[in-house]
Design an enzyme around this catalytic site. Sequence first.
Site: not given
Length: 527
Positions: A178, A472
């Site tokens: 997801g 990130y």
Amino acid sequence: MKSRKTLLFILSVLSLSVSWTTSKTVAIDGFLQCLTIHSHAHPIQEAIYTPHNASFQSVLLLHINNRRYSTPTTPKPLAIITAKHESHVQATVLCAKQHGLQLKIRSGGHDFEGLSYTSDIPFVILDMFNINSIDVNLADNTAWVHSGATLGEVYYAIGTTTNVYGFPAGLCPTVGAGGHISGGGYGVMMRKYGLSVDNVVDAKIVTVKGQILDRKSMGEDLFWAIRGGGGASFGVILSWKLKLVPVPSKVTVFNVTKTIEEGATDLVYKWQTVAPELPEDLFLRAMPQVKNIDTKGKKTVAVSFIGQFLGQSDEVVALLTERFPELGLQRTDCHEVRWVEATVFWAENPIGTPIDVLLDKPIEPATFYKGKADYMKEPLPKYVIEALWKKMIEIENIWVDMNPYGGRMSEIPESATPYPHRAGNLFFALYYSSWYDEGTETTDKYVRLTRELYDMMTPYVSKSPRQAFQNYRDLDIGANQDNQTSLRVATVYGRKYFKGNFARLVRVKTAVDPHNFFRHKQSIPPF
């Protein structure tokens, strides 16, 4: 007099604390009652965990990847809803909105900054791990993948169905599909096929109104936004329809490691310009890590040149002998494996490891870590590479992923998806420090050192803005508070993550969630 003022202050604080606790209790009680009302067709009680449940702590830890966010002082949710049916997701959205609770949406729990499971205001977690079915359809070479599935489960499902199709996505098998796909999803086939989001053909999302929409009913603007703009700003992604990509029945993988003493600096210097220009069937990562030279504690940097070639060993050996002879790749370094076995190899398992390992899942977080990322437009001078090695040796517990661009990544327009980092990049780098020792002093040390390395690299990376990758997550580049989302603050991190695509993301957000229910510290704000 002073003691009386002190007493009054303490009583006022206690009063506020009691009031705060009472309001939270009222909110969560109403929320839980609301869930029961909205999910009568598919009872939800067994999917609800509150701090009163014996299993609450284990369920909370199950999908916390970073131990920095599993400490006693980390804010805890008032409840965790481990949805087992789409209606549970709808009910959780509607009831959290109705009772003023912030909703955190978690699939794999690999958010670097813990944004999918922490908050500074009263919140509940919608955990998607039970909604994890995968349906591979070779009739049209697609797969419907639910958000709670891990990448390892996706690869396993594809690899046990076919040897000649795969999917371009990340290397860590425990990452949830997801979040990974909604943020972009890069991997070792990106030079051939682009990112995960470049190969998504449909999706299903639960909106702020509790509606379930697919691509046709959500419209192209929202479908564009969730493919790289982060699904958690716009709704709850239920599933993705992936377009599988052709791969040879056997691919070649290899890992050649060289230390500084063996010429790693010169190799990395040349790698920067060679790797992005190689044929798109070849992905050649450079991964520096700190290693011990001897038992006395002397350290060096060893760089692993890890490759995957969509073809046979002899061909890639001949190619690199011509284009990168300094690496010295030999036929004995190469392994010809099925594509799904290559995903096992990239997850740092020995050649020959059964693919069942892709289904393994941790039960609690293993390490503390801090990650930061950069995009390189120009080759790093040798003296900068040497300074990088020196800083890494100072930090010790750190590695850097250097991932080459070029190929398909240079062909897809910046505006095709919200992920804008396309042509003009030589490579993308992740600086990743990890440690096991507990305590704020140790954490502060490694976070500080990682930031120092990042600051050191400033003159040599992308500029105006210095670009970042939202998969990130890095709160250092700008962050809002959990209880509000300022457009001014969001523009700072938004331009770094999305460049010129940020404005369109804001327009989509304004259209689909104007009151900003779906939010976190780095979410997309409405106007």
